[in-house]
Design a protein around this motif. Structure first.
Motif, PDB file in Angstrom:
ATOM      1  N   SER A 203       0.840  -1.200   0.000  1.00  0.00           N
ATOM      2  CA  SER A 203       0.000   0.000   0.000  1.00  0.00           C
ATOM      3  C   SER A 203       0.876   1.252   0.000  1.00  0.00           C
ATOM      4  O   SER A 203       0.695   2.154  -0.816  1.00  0.00           O
ATOM      5  N   GLY A 204       1.838   1.263   0.897  1.00  0.00           N
ATOM      6  CA  GLY A 204       2.688   2.438   1.045  1.00  0.00           C
ATOM      7  C   GLY A 204       3.470   2.738  -0.223  1.00  0.00           C
ATOM      8  O   GLY A 204       3.526   3.880  -0.687  1.00  0.00           O
ATOM      9  N   MET A 205       4.051   1.673  -0.806  1.00  0.00           N
ATOM     10  CA  MET A 205       4.882   1.900  -1.984  1.00  0.00           C
ATOM     11  C   MET A 205       4.042   2.387  -3.162  1.00  0.00           C
ATOM     12  O   MET A 205       4.464   3.236  -3.932  1.00  0.00           O
ATOM     13  N   LEU A 206       2.851   1.832  -3.275  1.00  0.00           N
ATOM     14  CA  LEU A 206       2.013   2.271  -4.382  1.00  0.00           C
ATOM     15  C   LEU A 206       1.658   3.750  -4.234  1.00  0.00           C
ATOM     16  O   LEU A 206       1.748   4.522  -5.200  1.00  0.00           O
ATOM     17  N   LEU A 207       1.283   4.130  -3.040  1.00  0.00           N
ATOM     18  CA  LEU A 207       0.886   5.520  -2.824  1.00  0.00           C
ATOM     19  C   LEU A 207       2.047   6.472  -3.117  1.00  0.00           C
ATOM     20  O   LEU A 207       1.874   7.493  -3.765  1.00  0.00           O
ATOM     21  N   GLU A 208       3.227   6.081  -2.648  1.00  0.00           N
ATOM     22  CA  GLU A 208       4.399   6.921  -2.924  1.00  0.00           C
ATOM     23  C   GLU A 208       4.654   7.050  -4.418  1.00  0.00           C
ATOM     24  O   GLU A 208       4.900   8.138  -4.930  1.00  0.00           O
ATOM     25  N   LEU A 209       4.604   5.916  -5.067  1.00  0.00           N
ATOM     26  CA  LEU A 209       4.915   5.921  -6.495  1.00  0.00           C
ATOM     27  C   LEU A 209       3.903   6.770  -7.247  1.00  0.00           C
ATOM     28  O   LEU A 209       4.250   7.591  -8.107  1.00  0.00           O
ATOM     29  N   LYS A 210       2.657   6.601  -6.868  1.00  0.00           N
ATOM     30  CA  LYS A 210       1.611   7.329  -7.575  1.00  0.00           C
ATOM     31  C   LYS A 210       1.650   8.824  -7.229  1.00  0.00           C
ATOM     32  O   LYS A 210       1.293   9.673  -8.058  1.00  0.00           O
ATOM     33  N   ALA A 211       2.086   9.131  -6.029  1.00  0.00           N
ATOM     34  CA  ALA A 211       2.200  10.535  -5.644  1.00  0.00           C
ATOM     35  C   ALA A 211       3.239  11.221  -6.527  1.00  0.00           C
ATOM     36  O   ALA A 211       3.028  12.350  -6.995  1.00  0.00           O
ATOM     37  N   GLY A 212       4.342  10.505  -6.801  1.00  0.00           N
ATOM     38  CA  GLY A 212       5.387  11.081  -7.640  1.00  0.00           C
ATOM     39  C   GLY A 212       4.994  11.115  -9.108  1.00  0.00           C
ATOM     40  O   GLY A 212       5.433  11.988  -9.862  1.00  0.00           O
ATOM     41  N   ARG A 213       4.188  10.144  -9.533  1.00  0.00           N
ATOM     42  CA  ARG A 213       3.794  10.055 -10.945  1.00  0.00           C
ATOM     43  C   ARG A 213       2.290   9.888 -11.034  1.00  0.00           C
ATOM     44  O   ARG A 213       1.784   8.776 -11.198  1.00  0.00           O
ATOM     45  N   PRO A 214       1.577  10.983 -10.971  1.00  0.00           N
ATOM     46  CA  PRO A 214       0.112  10.876 -10.938  1.00  0.00           C
ATOM     47  C   PRO A 214      -0.471  10.207 -12.187  1.00  0.00           C
ATOM     48  O   PRO A 214      -1.603   9.738 -12.161  1.00  0.00           O
ATOM     49  N   ASP A 215       0.315  10.185 -13.264  1.00  0.00           N
ATOM     50  CA  ASP A 215      -0.211   9.561 -14.488  1.00  0.00           C
ATOM     51  C   ASP A 215      -0.042   8.040 -14.496  1.00  0.00           C
ATOM     52  O   ASP A 215      -0.407   7.375 -15.450  1.00  0.00           O
ATOM     53  N   LEU A 216       0.542   7.500 -13.432  1.00  0.00           N
ATOM     54  CA  LEU A 216       0.697   6.048 -13.328  1.00  0.00           C
ATOM     55  C   LEU A 216      -0.668   5.383 -13.456  1.00  0.00           C
ATOM     56  O   LEU A 216      -1.619   5.785 -12.784  1.00  0.00           O
ATOM     57  N   ASP A 217      -0.786   4.410 -14.323  1.00  0.00           N
ATOM     58  CA  ASP A 217      -2.106   3.775 -14.437  1.00  0.00           C
ATOM     59  C   ASP A 217      -2.070   2.256 -14.275  1.00  0.00           C
ATOM     60  O   ASP A 217      -3.080   1.584 -14.482  1.00  0.00           O
ATOM     61  N   ALA A 218      -0.901   1.721 -13.916  1.00  0.00           N
ATOM     62  CA  ALA A 218      -0.840   0.286 -13.613  1.00  0.00           C
ATOM     63  C   ALA A 218       0.461  -0.006 -12.869  1.00  0.00           C
ATOM     64  O   ALA A 218       1.410   0.784 -12.935  1.00  0.00           O
ATOM     65  N   VAL A 219       0.470  -1.128 -12.184  1.00  0.00           N
ATOM     66  CA  VAL A 219       1.697  -1.491 -11.491  1.00  0.00           C
ATOM     67  C   VAL A 219       1.890  -3.000 -11.537  1.00  0.00           C
ATOM     68  O   VAL A 219       0.936  -3.773 -11.414  1.00  0.00           O
ATOM     69  N   LEU A 220       3.129  -3.369 -11.789  1.00  0.00           N
ATOM     70  CA  LEU A 220       3.513  -4.776 -11.686  1.00  0.00           C
ATOM     71  C   LEU A 220       4.199  -4.938 -10.336  1.00  0.00           C
ATOM     72  O   LEU A 220       5.162  -4.233 -10.038  1.00  0.00           O
ATOM     73  N   CYS A 221       3.671  -5.843  -9.537  1.00  0.00           N
ATOM     74  CA  CYS A 221       4.232  -6.016  -8.205  1.00  0.00           C
ATOM     75  C   CYS A 221       5.111  -7.250  -8.176  1.00  0.00           C
ATOM     76  O   CYS A 221       4.783  -8.285  -8.758  1.00  0.00           O
ATOM     77  N   ASN A 222       6.166  -7.115  -7.491  1.00  0.00           N
ATOM     78  CA  ASN A 222       7.152  -8.162  -7.350  1.00  0.00           C
ATOM     79  C   ASN A 222       6.599  -9.412  -6.678  1.00  0.00           C
ATOM     80  O   ASN A 222       7.108 -10.507  -6.843  1.00  0.00           O
ATOM     81  N   ASN A 223       5.531  -9.237  -5.908  1.00  0.00           N
ATOM     82  CA  ASN A 223       4.865 -10.416  -5.356  1.00  0.00           C
ATOM     83  C   ASN A 223       3.435 -10.074  -4.953  1.00  0.00           C
ATOM     84  O   ASN A 223       3.017  -8.914  -5.028  1.00  0.00           O
ATOM     85  N   ASP A 224       2.733 -11.097  -4.522  1.00  0.00           N
ATOM     86  CA  ASP A 224       1.301 -10.926  -4.301  1.00  0.00           C
ATOM     87  C   ASP A 224       0.952 -10.130  -3.058  1.00  0.00           C
ATOM     88  O   ASP A 224      -0.091  -9.474  -3.002  1.00  0.00           O
ATOM     89  N   ASP A 225       1.807 -10.159  -2.071  1.00  0.00           N
ATOM     90  CA  ASP A 225       1.543  -9.347  -0.883  1.00  0.00           C
ATOM     91  C   ASP A 225       1.493  -7.873  -1.280  1.00  0.00           C
ATOM     92  O   ASP A 225       0.586  -7.138  -0.892  1.00  0.00           O
ATOM     93  N   LEU A 226       2.484  -7.491  -2.031  1.00  0.00           N
ATOM     94  CA  LEU A 226       2.528  -6.104  -2.480  1.00  0.00           C
ATOM     95  C   LEU A 226       1.305  -5.786  -3.337  1.00  0.00           C
ATOM     96  O   LEU A 226       0.713  -4.707  -3.221  1.00  0.00           O
ATOM     97  N   ALA A 227       0.928  -6.716  -4.188  1.00  0.00           N
ATOM     98  CA  ALA A 227      -0.206  -6.478  -5.078  1.00  0.00           C
ATOM     99  C   ALA A 227      -1.487  -6.291  -4.276  1.00  0.00           C
ATOM    100  O   ALA A 227      -2.297  -5.390  -4.555  1.00  0.00           O
ATOM    101  N   LEU A 228      -1.652  -7.130  -3.277  1.00  0.00           N
ATOM    102  CA  LEU A 228      -2.847  -6.998  -2.449  1.00  0.00           C
ATOM    103  C   LEU A 228      -2.820  -5.642  -1.738  1.00  0.00           C
ATOM    104  O   LEU A 228      -3.839  -4.933  -1.665  1.00  0.00           O
ATOM    105  N   GLY A 229      -1.653  -5.261  -1.257  1.00  0.00           N
ATOM    106  CA  GLY A 229      -1.514  -3.957  -0.614  1.00  0.00           C
ATOM    107  C   GLY A 229      -1.852  -2.835  -1.581  1.00  0.00           C
ATOM    108  O   GLY A 229      -2.521  -1.859  -1.216  1.00  0.00           O
TER     109      GLY A 229
END
Lengths: 347, 347
Positions: free
Chosen positions: B233-259
């Motif tokens: 959750s935290g990493m996604l929010l940070e990443l999206k805060a820096g790049r508001p145009d982000l529209d998808a994310v590949l997560c290194n594992n499922d825990d991160l994806a669920l977050g």
DNA sequence: AAACAAAATGATAGCGCTATCATTGTCAAT
DNA sequence: ATTGACAATGATAGCGCTATCATTTTGTTT
């Protein structure tokens, strides 16, 4: 001149020859350096390093009738709960010379018995088993074995030797009471992998509901299947289909609780307002989900650490004061049971 | 009359005396019954049962210079991925007389090296290690050891001995390509626990993005921390805060994806329409979540089974034909990347 | 019945280490 | 110098099993 079986291995005698002492002195220098003079110890350590000597655990075990092996029997290697315990055990053991021999009983008393027999034949330094529901034979083995034994995961009145855990019954009762206190009326229970631990949780749930005058057999749903998130969704839907007035559920573990939440989301049932969910174990994800899920926190890693600690203390002489440790639990209230004021009483 | 150390144990000689044969015959009756006549075997088995004889593994190891121990080194006992592998290993080993000795390297090459040294000193029947990123010293130990070795979790060109796994790079590339194919424009990557496996996944992601002309360093976010749902959750929010145009994310594992999914839910970002999420490993819960999450399925339990299988075959003579097995992977497309037709190109 | 191979069993000697008891060296107290 | 106490080291003998080689028994062939 009839060396028959050479293994190529550097032996203690090689070190002794090189260091100009007898083998037994090398043995002592490595096991109990206090018995050997400082200079000799130093010289031996030097030679050990140069030759790359590594002691043979089998030879030592045979000669001394004991090993550095701590046998650990858990019912599942996949279940998060036991992985956490294992993490604690490995963390504690890493600073020592003990080794862990892990056995996987797969929730079967027979398997556990077989594993115990195998472990005991290895003359372990200590044994750790999960729970208090050993078969009579297994319990007998544990009582006869010439090493300390710790039962982990539960507390109970009658430890084989030592014990560290918590009361599943009390924990589940507290969780159910939390749901009652939050104003939920029809509180169900879903449980998978119905082992004795789970059964005691169910008992705790029943106690709380009976005390509140709300017990109803039809609100329970259990299965022997291995618990999964998907199963949690399915069980919740089934239970709610049969009892549309169900407004909360206590789940036997967090996987089921997460599944219950997902099911509600799919059905458009609002959590916590229309429906309350409480899990058990407090896996890390419970705090992260949306809404976050109330769960019963238990101290699993601590359990592994403490259990190992007690074992090592007992092995090395000084039995710890407490032989029966209750690590307790905490109901961590989160969004999934934070119901806003609700008008309608049903009763 | 100077018995000095008696252990109370029933020994092979006791059985031999009782059965009226020599100790070596008993040994043979138990190890290779084919070499002993049927009646004698039967009589011996009878006596073994009556006396409750259990062989001493230490004595056997010392005399025969080998053990039934298969050493397994994994980087984490808590990570679901490895628990699944362990389940496969235990499942396969349970039908045999081999025992598993588990080592936990905690993602450290030094730890792994130490464990290998300990394991090797026990004359294991076989060794299984995770990945292909051993230190030079560890690799040397593995090459010198007098038993078969399997590396699991990855494929690579240069196995120490045998290998079973899949290509993390190819798998991550396929996942990124899936996101591209689904019409996402600004595809980020979040990764925790940056071990070499994870680094290769990142490489695969980069390849796919470069090939599509969309690579942008600022879309990556990695950390050495242990991955959790909360961290996702935290990493996604940070990443999206820096790049508001982000529209998808590949997560290194499922825990991160669920977050990541939970973070979107909290922010009111609609998945998959506004934002696509892809996990890695395909844990069971990915299919159950709401929306269900696309992930890369890998065959972890199978990996454990096959690895153990190859090891046992090699130990018992008949090396299996394939020494380097690629179990592959599958991108399982689910709701979290099922974007409906979207107008605006961004360019 | 002789001749021989093959099957079944046994005697012996370790595997590498440590428990046990024995010996030697060292030093303070007499 | 003598005694004793203690520290440091060593000699010996296994721990319980199996590798190796030797021997006995059995069966097969002529």
């Amino acid at each position: 001149m009839k060396k028959r079986r050479k293994s190529g291995r550097v032996t203690l005698s090689d070190v002794a020859r090189e260091a100009g002492v007898s083998p037994i002195t090398v043995s002592r220098a490595l096991r109990s350096p206090g018995m050997v003079s400082k200079e000799v110890v130093k010289r031996i350590e030097q030679v050990v390093g140069d030759l790359g000597y590594v002691p043979d655990p089998a030879a030592r075990a045979l000669a001394s009738q004991r090993t550095d092996v701590i046998g650990v029997i858990i019912p599942s290697v996949t279940n998060n709960v036991f992985s956490d315990v294992m993490r604690g055990i490995y963390a504690r053991v890493e600073e020592t010379n003990y080794r862990i021999q892990l056995g996987n009983s797969r929730y079967s008393q027979k398997e556990e018995e077989k594993l115990l027999q195998t472990f005991v034949s290895q003359r372990p330094a200590g044994l750790m088993v999960s729970g208090i529901d050993q078969s009579d034979e297994a319990r007998q083995i544990l009582e006869d074995v010439a090493c300390p034994v710790v039962q982990i995961m539960e507390t109970g009145p009658d430890p084989v030797d030592m014990m560290v855990g918590f009361s599943h019954r009390d924990a589940a009762r507290a969780a159910a009471e939390h749901l009652i206190a939050k104003g939920y009326e029809r509180i169900g229970f879903i449980g998978a992998r119905m082992d004795p631990r789970t059964a005691r949780r169910l008992e705790g749930y029943r106690e709380a509901l009976r005390a509140a005058g709300r017990y109803d057999e039809g609100l329970e749903r259990t299965t022997a299947q291995r618990s999964t998130v998907t199963l949690g969704s399915g069980m919740l839907l089934e239970l709610k289909a049969g009892r549309p007035d169900l407004d909360a559920v206590l789940c036997n573990n967090d996987d089921l609780a997460l599944g219950a939440l997902f099911a509600c989301q799919r059905q458009g049932i609002s959590v916590p307002d229309e429906f309350g969910i409480c899990g058990f174990n407090d896996l890390e994800m419970m705090a992260a989900s949306c809404p976050s899920i109330t769960s019963v926190r238990t101290y699993r890693e601590e359990m592994g650490v403490r259990g190992t600690d007690m074992l090592i203390q007992a092995i090395e002489g000084g039995r710890s004061a407490e032989a029966n440790v209750d690590l307790g639990f905490d109901v961590i209230a989160r969004e999934s049971t934070a119901r806003r004021e609700q008008g309608g009483e049903k009763g």
